[in-house]
Design a protein around this motif. Structure first.
Motif, short mmCIF file in Angstrom:
data_model
loop_
_atom_site.label_atom_id
_atom_site.label_comp_id
_atom_site.label_asym_id
_atom_site.label_seq_id
_atom_site.Cartn_x
_atom_site.Cartn_y
_atom_site.Cartn_z
N PHE A 15 1.41 6.49 -7.19
CA PHE A 15 0.36 7.43 -7.53
C PHE A 15 0.79 8.88 -7.33
CE2 PHE A 15 -3.04 4.02 -6.87
CZ PHE A 15 -3.09 3.76 -8.23
N LEU A 16 1.64 9.13 -6.35
CA LEU A 16 2.16 10.49 -6.18
C LEU A 16 3.04 10.91 -7.36
CD1 LEU A 16 3.02 10.81 -2.40
CD2 LEU A 16 1.42 12.17 -3.69
N VAL A 17 3.83 9.99 -7.87
CA VAL A 17 4.66 10.30 -9.03
C VAL A 17 3.76 10.56 -10.24
CG1 VAL A 17 6.35 9.35 -10.65
CG2 VAL A 17 6.69 9.10 -8.20
N LEU A 18 2.74 9.75 -10.44
CA LEU A 18 1.79 9.99 -11.53
C LEU A 18 1.07 11.33 -11.35
CD1 LEU A 18 0.22 6.45 -12.02
CD2 LEU A 18 1.75 7.66 -13.56
N TYR A 19 0.77 11.68 -10.15
CA TYR A 19 0.11 12.94 -9.85
C TYR A 19 1.01 14.11 -10.23
CZ TYR A 19 -2.61 16.32 -7.15
OH TYR A 19 -3.37 17.38 -6.79
N VAL A 20 2.31 14.00 -9.90
CA VAL A 20 3.26 15.06 -10.23
C VAL A 20 3.37 15.24 -11.74
CG1 VAL A 20 5.72 15.65 -10.17
CG2 VAL A 20 4.58 14.87 -8.12
N TYR A 77 0.83 -1.19 0.00
CA TYR A 77 0.00 0.00 0.00
C TYR A 77 0.87 1.26 0.00
CZ TYR A 77 -3.82 3.13 1.29
OH TYR A 77 -4.73 4.14 1.31
N HIS A 78 1.94 1.24 0.76
CA HIS A 78 2.88 2.36 0.80
C HIS A 78 3.52 2.56 -0.57
CE1 HIS A 78 6.76 4.34 1.67
NE2 HIS A 78 6.03 5.02 2.54
N GLU A 100 3.98 12.83 3.83
CA GLU A 100 5.00 12.81 4.89
C GLU A 100 4.36 12.75 6.27
OE1 GLU A 100 8.32 12.46 4.94
OE2 GLU A 100 7.97 11.97 2.85
N VAL A 101 3.24 13.41 6.46
CA VAL A 101 2.53 13.31 7.74
C VAL A 101 2.10 11.87 7.98
CG1 VAL A 101 0.43 13.98 8.96
CG2 VAL A 101 1.79 15.70 7.82
N GLY A 102 1.59 11.22 6.94
CA GLY A 102 1.21 9.81 7.07
C GLY A 102 2.39 8.93 7.39
N ASN A 103 3.54 9.20 6.76
CA ASN A 103 4.75 8.42 7.05
C ASN A 103 5.21 8.64 8.48
OD1 ASN A 103 4.87 7.30 4.52
ND2 ASN A 103 6.29 8.84 3.73
N ASN A 104 5.05 9.86 8.97
CA ASN A 104 5.44 10.16 10.35
C ASN A 104 4.52 9.47 11.35
OD1 ASN A 104 7.38 11.38 11.82
ND2 ASN A 104 6.60 13.45 11.59
#
Length: 139
Positions: free
Chosen positions: A60-65, A53-54, A98-102
């Motif tokens: 998806f973040l890379v695709l979003y960028v 999932y991570h 990053e908040v989720g990773n934290n």
């Protein structure tokens, strides 16, 4: 600590026999609440975030960028506004990531945003010890 308090109440002649039952029941309730909180924190720490999932979120973040600038550039004609919107939208999503990773590992000791568990434990122990002298268990 809970065992020691029970042992002290049952087997020693101390002032705990003179303490009223509502106060003693409140003491046991507070200790039980602390134990429950510890076990809930341990459950959060022992349950890992799914690794696939991570990885999927990162893809998806890379695709979003890649896709957001194309969409924003199609609708916004003013160039400084394009740059500002692209930067802010992508930055916000990466900040949320990053908040989720934290929050994924809240008990790791290397981040200044982490819980001060040793201080909380020390404070809890000090409050328990302030109730009276804890006897040494017989060997």
């Amino acid at each position: 600590i809970f065992r020691r308090l029970l042992h002290r109440q049952k087997h020693e002649d101390s002032d705990m026999g003179l303490t009223s039952p509502p106060i003693l029941s409140r003491l046991y309730q507070v200790i039980s609440d602390g134990t429950l909180g510890f076990h809930q924190a341990a459950k959060v720490m022992d349950t890992p975030f799914p690794f696939p999932y991570h990885n999927l979120i990162q893809v998806f973040l890379v695709l979003y960028v890649v896709t957001v600038p194309l969409v924003v550039n199609a609708f916004v004609l003013y160039i400084p506004l394009r740059v500002t919107i692209n930067f802010l939208v992508v930055f916000v999503y990466y900040a949320l990531n990053e908040v989720g990773n934290n929050l994924e590992d809240p008990f790791l000791p290397y981040d200044p945003n982490e819980l001060p568990l040793s201080m909380i434990q020390h404070s809890f122990n000090a409050r328990l010890l302030s109730l009276g002298v804890v006897p040494v268990e017989p060997d």
